[in-house]
Design a protein around this motif. Structure first.
Motif, PDB file in Angstrom:
ATOM      1  N   ASN A   2      35.473  29.082  16.838  1.00  0.00           N
ATOM      2  CA  ASN A   2      34.958  28.692  15.538  1.00  0.00           C
ATOM      3  C   ASN A   2      36.061  28.796  14.485  1.00  0.00           C
ATOM      4  OD1 ASN A   2      32.342  28.343  16.555  1.00  0.00           O
ATOM      5  ND2 ASN A   2      31.874  30.519  16.305  1.00  0.00           N
ATOM      6  N   THR A   3      36.577  27.672  14.084  1.00  0.00           N
ATOM      7  CA  THR A   3      37.701  27.663  13.138  1.00  0.00           C
ATOM      8  C   THR A   3      37.380  26.922  11.847  1.00  0.00           C
ATOM      9  OG1 THR A   3      38.608  25.661  14.150  1.00  0.00           O
ATOM     10  CG2 THR A   3      39.388  27.799  15.007  1.00  0.00           C
ATOM     11  N   LYS A   4      36.157  26.460  11.680  1.00  0.00           N
ATOM     12  CA  LYS A   4      35.786  25.755  10.464  1.00  0.00           C
ATOM     13  C   LYS A   4      35.476  26.755   9.347  1.00  0.00           C
ATOM     14  CE  LYS A   4      33.748  21.831  12.961  1.00  0.00           C
ATOM     15  NZ  LYS A   4      32.498  21.075  13.203  1.00  0.00           N
ATOM     16  N   TYR A   5      35.660  26.309   8.124  1.00  0.00           N
ATOM     17  CA  TYR A   5      35.388  27.192   6.986  1.00  0.00           C
ATOM     18  C   TYR A   5      33.923  27.626   6.963  1.00  0.00           C
ATOM     19  CZ  TYR A   5      35.238  29.057   2.280  1.00  0.00           C
ATOM     20  OH  TYR A   5      35.060  29.885   1.209  1.00  0.00           O
ATOM     21  N   ASP A   7      32.072  28.190   9.443  1.00  0.00           N
ATOM     22  CA  ASP A   7      31.900  29.255  10.442  1.00  0.00           C
ATOM     23  C   ASP A   7      32.353  30.591   9.874  1.00  0.00           C
ATOM     24  OD1 ASP A   7      31.022  27.383  12.362  1.00  0.00           O
ATOM     25  OD2 ASP A   7      33.092  26.904  12.899  1.00  0.00           O
ATOM     26  N   SER A  10      29.638  31.795   7.419  1.00  0.00           N
ATOM     27  CA  SER A  10      28.396  32.152   8.109  1.00  0.00           C
ATOM     28  C   SER A  10      28.535  33.452   8.895  1.00  0.00           C
ATOM     29  CB  SER A  10      27.984  31.013   9.051  1.00  0.00           C
ATOM     30  OG  SER A  10      27.749  29.825   8.335  1.00  0.00           O
ATOM     31  N   GLN A  11      29.733  33.700   9.447  1.00  0.00           N
ATOM     32  CA  GLN A  11      29.962  34.922  10.218  1.00  0.00           C
ATOM     33  C   GLN A  11      30.200  36.138   9.321  1.00  0.00           C
ATOM     34  OE1 GLN A  11      33.317  33.778  12.600  1.00  0.00           O
ATOM     35  NE2 GLN A  11      32.150  32.257  13.763  1.00  0.00           N
ATOM     36  N   HIS A 363      33.657  21.816   6.511  1.00  0.00           N
ATOM     37  CA  HIS A 363      33.731  21.660   7.970  1.00  0.00           C
ATOM     38  C   HIS A 363      35.154  21.422   8.458  1.00  0.00           C
ATOM     39  CE1 HIS A 363      29.399  21.445   7.488  1.00  0.00           C
ATOM     40  NE2 HIS A 363      29.263  21.530   8.795  1.00  0.00           N
ATOM     41  N   SER A 365      39.110  23.101   9.107  1.00  0.00           N
ATOM     42  CA  SER A 365      39.688  24.401   9.460  1.00  0.00           C
ATOM     43  C   SER A 365      40.230  25.076   8.210  1.00  0.00           C
ATOM     44  CB  SER A 365      40.793  24.234  10.496  1.00  0.00           C
ATOM     45  OG  SER A 365      41.798  23.360  10.022  1.00  0.00           O
TER      46      SER A 365
END
Length: 465
Positions: A2-5, A7, A10-11, A363, A365
């Motif tokens: 997961n390398t999207k902003y 992600d 959200s994490q 969406h 990186s």
């Protein structure tokens, strides 16, 4: 991997949140399409979302109403707005829709009060609590307000001379309050606030200057904590000291019936912000009631002065990333198309933190960056060294513009930044828009001020007539 902003956010945080969500991969703030604002008005851009002012006022009034009921508290609650947080007419107009009162801090504030009275926004029943160190013009303006019949004007005595100054200009009887000079937190460079009268000196001051004075009636004790209402030992200790003064004073001063617990609520400065407002209100009311019961005196009416809490969460600023500079093997500087020093001066002056989120490209990186402003000042930046967390944003791509939003910036930034005046390195003040909702709940926007032009600044500097 997961390398999207999206992600990363959200994490790391509970997202979406009450005021933030994504719609078609772009950030929305209270359901406002921020990219649509950029497309219509451009960037840099400042905005004020007016309904949030009323939202916060009514939240606080609800917490106090519930606390009074839960504690069977016999006093009343009054919400005051500190005009110094934002003096703009659109802010006062929105705030005054909600049956509130006003706290002033300088002479020209009284002119604003009188203007609002002419327009029917406030009446003689509205409490006007006048704080601050009062010199001649402020005293004159307060006296004029009282002499013209504003019976609920209460100047708060800040020093031993003010009572005499007010008495000389006010024609009849008048009410006053006294401000307590609270002790500051240990981290401060001084021990006691420069404002107000010391704890030990208040009862003697009352006996010497007010008790036998038939012209003056003491109505309020004002308690202010510079760091605001916090659930920590320092706050509760200062509150208890204040209550000891109140109960001692009440026993010899029957007219004293109000306690102003100045020092506002904190506002949200990150997506991880967590503050139990309802608990704090309930506990404050409980502590006041217990202290009064122990000393067998009636409980006071409660006044609060919420400035930042009233207006802070209504404001925002949007910038575009112009360029990225790789200054060494570790530091990447994203240069914005404005200045932090001039548009968000608290980031520079007191290392204040605001919520920072990209408006678009969620969406893509991400990378770790520093943010730099346009001035030639080395302090014109916003990064992890000044703030708690590192800054991660979608990767810079000169073919894909990136827009950044700073949120909850509505308190103090315009006045401290010198709205309408000169800016550092002559960087122009950005365009400012007002966002509201019509009777059907639809979002409306209007232009409050254009971005400064060179001729505006040249005129101030004396180059043009």
């Amino acid at each position: 991997m997961n390398t999207k902003y999206i992600d990363l956010i959200s994490q790391t945080f509970d997202f979406p949140q009450e005021e933030f969500k994504l719609e078609e991969k772009q950030l929305q703030f209270h359901d406002i399409d921020l990219m649509a604002l950029v497309e219509e008005y451009g960037a840099p851009l400042k905005f004020t979302y007016l309904p949030q002012i009323s939202n916060n006022i009514n939240k606080a009034k609800g917490w106090f109403k519930k606390a009074l009921k839960n504690n069977k508290y016999k006093g009343k609650y009054h919400y005051c707005y500190c005009t110094k947080s934002s003096h703009f007419k659109h802010v006062l107009n929105e705030a005054l829709k909600n049956d509130i009162h006003i706290e002033t801090s300088s002479a020209f504030d009284i002119d604003i009060v009188e203007n609002l009275k002419k327009e029917g926004k406030i009446t003689d029943e509205t409490y006007v609590i006048s704080n601050g160190f009062k010199r001649s013009q402020y005293v004159t303006n307060i006296a004029r307000l009282i002499n013209n019949g504003h019976k609920n004007a209460i100047p708060i005595i800040d020093n031993y001379e003010e009572l005499d100054l007010l008495s000389q200009e006010i024609e009849g009887k008048f009410n006053v309050g006294i401000r307590i000079a609270s002790e500051e937190e240990p981290k401060f460079e001084f021990y006691t606030s420069r404002l107000g009268i010391g704890y030990k000196n208040i009862v003697p001051f009352y006996k010497n200057q007010i008790q036998g004075n038939k012209k003056v009636k003491l109505k309020m004790l004002h308690f202010f904590i510079n760091t605001g209402i916090r659930d920590n030992a320092y706050y509760w200790n200062e509150l208890h000291k204040c209550l000891k003064v109140y109960t001692s004073l009440k026993k010899i001063c029957p007219s004293l019936d109000s306690l102003n617990i100045g020092g506002g609520f904190p506002i949200k400065n990150s997506l991880a912000f967590d503050f139990d407002y309802e608990y704090m209100v309930d506990e404050i009311i409980n502590q006041i009631k217990l202290a009064c019961e122990d000393e067998e005196v009636p409980v006071p009416h409660i006044f609060t002065e919420f400035g930042s809490f009233t207006v802070g969460e209504s404001g925002g600023a949007i910038y575009e990333v112009l360029y990225q500079k790789q200054q060494n093997d570790r530091e990447k500087w994203n240069m914005i198309n404005s200045s932090f020093i001039t548009t968000l001066p608290d980031t520079w002056a007191i290392n204040k933190r605001f919520i920072l989120l990209p408006i678009n490209r969620w969406h893509d990186s991400y990378e770790r960056v520093l943010l730099g402003g346009l001035t030639c000042d080395s302090d014109d930046y916003y990064n992890s060294e000044q703030h708690m967390n590192a800054i991660y944003l979608p990767k810079y791509n000169k073919e894909k513009p990136l827009y950044l939003g700073f949120f909850n910036t509505g308190a103090y930034q315009e006045t401290i930044g010198g709205f309408g005046g000169l800016q550092h390195c002559l960087i122009p003040s950005p365009k400012h828009i007002l966002i509201d909702r019509d009777e059907d709940g639809n979002i409306t926007t209007s232009l409050f001020s254009e971005q400064q032009k060179s001729e505006d600044l040249l005129k101030i500097l004396g180059y043009e007539n």
